[in-house]
Design a protein around this motif. Structure first.
Motif, PDB file in Angstrom:
ATOM      1  N   ALA A  94       0.875  -1.179   0.000  1.00  0.00           N
ATOM      2  CA  ALA A  94       0.000   0.000   0.000  1.00  0.00           C
ATOM      3  C   ALA A  94       0.907   1.223   0.000  1.00  0.00           C
ATOM      4  O   ALA A  94       1.769   1.363   0.875  1.00  0.00           O
ATOM      5  N   LEU A  95       0.721   2.080  -0.981  1.00  0.00           N
ATOM      6  CA  LEU A  95       1.563   3.264  -1.145  1.00  0.00           C
ATOM      7  C   LEU A  95       0.774   4.490  -0.704  1.00  0.00           C
ATOM      8  O   LEU A  95      -0.285   4.790  -1.253  1.00  0.00           O
ATOM      9  N   THR A  96       1.306   5.196   0.292  1.00  0.00           N
ATOM     10  CA  THR A  96       0.563   6.324   0.868  1.00  0.00           C
ATOM     11  C   THR A  96       1.263   7.666   0.670  1.00  0.00           C
ATOM     12  O   THR A  96       0.770   8.678   1.159  1.00  0.00           O
ATOM     13  N   ALA A  97       2.360   7.691  -0.034  1.00  0.00           N
ATOM     14  CA  ALA A  97       3.156   8.923  -0.149  1.00  0.00           C
ATOM     15  C   ALA A  97       2.349  10.094  -0.694  1.00  0.00           C
ATOM     16  O   ALA A  97       2.584  11.249  -0.326  1.00  0.00           O
ATOM     17  N   ALA A  98       1.370   9.816  -1.563  1.00  0.00           N
ATOM     18  CA  ALA A  98       0.598  10.897  -2.181  1.00  0.00           C
ATOM     19  C   ALA A  98      -0.652  11.276  -1.385  1.00  0.00           C
ATOM     20  O   ALA A  98      -1.394  12.171  -1.793  1.00  0.00           O
ATOM     21  N   LEU A  99      -0.891  10.612  -0.256  1.00  0.00           N
ATOM     22  CA  LEU A  99      -2.143  10.825   0.470  1.00  0.00           C
ATOM     23  C   LEU A  99      -2.084  11.985   1.461  1.00  0.00           C
ATOM     24  O   LEU A  99      -3.115  12.547   1.817  1.00  0.00           O
ATOM     25  N   GLY A 100      -0.912  12.307   1.932  1.00  0.00           N
ATOM     26  CA  GLY A 100      -0.802  13.401   2.892  1.00  0.00           C
ATOM     27  C   GLY A 100      -1.125  12.959   4.306  1.00  0.00           C
ATOM     28  O   GLY A 100      -1.655  11.873   4.522  1.00  0.00           O
ATOM     29  N   ARG A 101      -0.807  13.842   5.270  1.00  0.00           N
ATOM     30  CA  ARG A 101      -1.005  13.517   6.678  1.00  0.00           C
ATOM     31  C   ARG A 101      -1.721  14.627   7.444  1.00  0.00           C
ATOM     32  O   ARG A 101      -1.767  14.625   8.670  1.00  0.00           O
ATOM     33  N   SER A 102      -2.295  15.575   6.743  1.00  0.00           N
ATOM     34  CA  SER A 102      -2.925  16.720   7.414  1.00  0.00           C
ATOM     35  C   SER A 102      -4.311  16.394   7.954  1.00  0.00           C
ATOM     36  O   SER A 102      -4.756  16.990   8.934  1.00  0.00           O
TER      37      SER A 102
END
Length: 271
Positions: free
Chosen positions: A104-112
């Protein structure tokens, strides 16, 4: 109860948690207000809080009225019950591991978005995903249904639809070595052994305990064991000793059956 829900998260039950679980145990699938109040009182939960929980469960369509003062699971509650009971068949949903990984790739999802982030982290924990590199989470691809099943489960647990979920294999030797160390196999083995000792000791003494004490202990220890199962990453060989895991799970099933009978006996005494 699957436990992505909050129903399995707290070892000290709320009236909501206890009522839902009792409705999966009671004879005929019906629970009256008096029995609910009596059961909740074992954990120091007030009659008023119990009645409020019943009203809110009914409003949420998790339970429905059978006759005045008696309830059974509603449609949503029955679905939740099926989800919660799925832990008993978890081993049948495993397949032989070929060395590939679900990613699962989350790098483009952001953390805000803190709410989305909490949901994502919880879902990843339930599915057994661990972070290999920044934003790159993996687990062995040993679940029946493969990537498609894992993607579907992640989405059902609240992970963003835009999350990239795919299969990977042939990591470079360094990453492959790190991937195999993401889960602490010795710690998992320790939890299986300690869990077995705890449940075996409890089973040996339950029959000689007052019914109220036996009901309380079987609930607390059974709930702890079930949560341990729910959050187990279900790793394949050679990452973990799967025979040891199966042995623990079989014991939890037996303990759960014993606990169900204790609670039926406790509730029958109040009639």
């Amino acid at each position: 109860m699957e436990p992505a829900s909050d129903e399995l998260e707290n070892p000290t039950p709320t009236p909501r948690q206890l009522i839902l679980k009792l409705l999966l145990v009671v004879e005929g699938g019906e629970l009256d207000v008096t029995s609910a109040v009596r059961a909740c009182a074992l954990f120091g939960l007030s009659a008023n809080n119990t009645r409020v929980a019943l009203a809110r469960l009914q409003s949420a369509e998790l339970i429905e009225t059978v006759v005045r003062g008696a309830y059974r699971l509603g449609q949503a509650g029955r679905a939740l019950g099926e989800e919660i009971g799925a832990w008993r068949q978890a081993e049948t949903r495993l397949r032989e591991w070929d060395g590939s990984w679900v990613v699962a790739l989350t790098a483009a999802l952001g953390r805000s978005d803190r709410k989305a982030l909490r949901a994502r982290e919880r879902a990843f924990g339930l599915v057994g995903l661990r972070e290999l590199d920044d934003g790159l989470f993996i687990r062995p691809d040993n679940l029946v249904g493969g990537v498609a099943h894992t993607r579907e489960r992640l989405l059902s647990l609240g992970v963003e639809n835009s999350t990239a979920v795919f299969q990977a294999q042939q990591f470079d030797p360094q990453r492959d070595a790190r991937a195999h160390l993401l889960w602490d196999a010795s710690e998992l083995q320790k939890t299986y052994s300690e869990g077995q000792r705890t449940l075996q000791a409890s089973m040996a003494r339950l029959a000689g305990m007052p019914i109220e004490d036996a009901a309380r202990e079987s609930y607390v220890l059974g709930d702890q064991a079930m949560r341990q199962i729910v959050f187990d990453p279900m790793l394949p060989e050679p990452l973990v000793d799967s025979a040891h895991r199966r042995s623990f799970r079989e014991l939890v099933k037996r303990y759960d059956d014993v606990g169900h009978q204790i609670w039926r006996d406790f509730l029958a005494q109040g009639r």
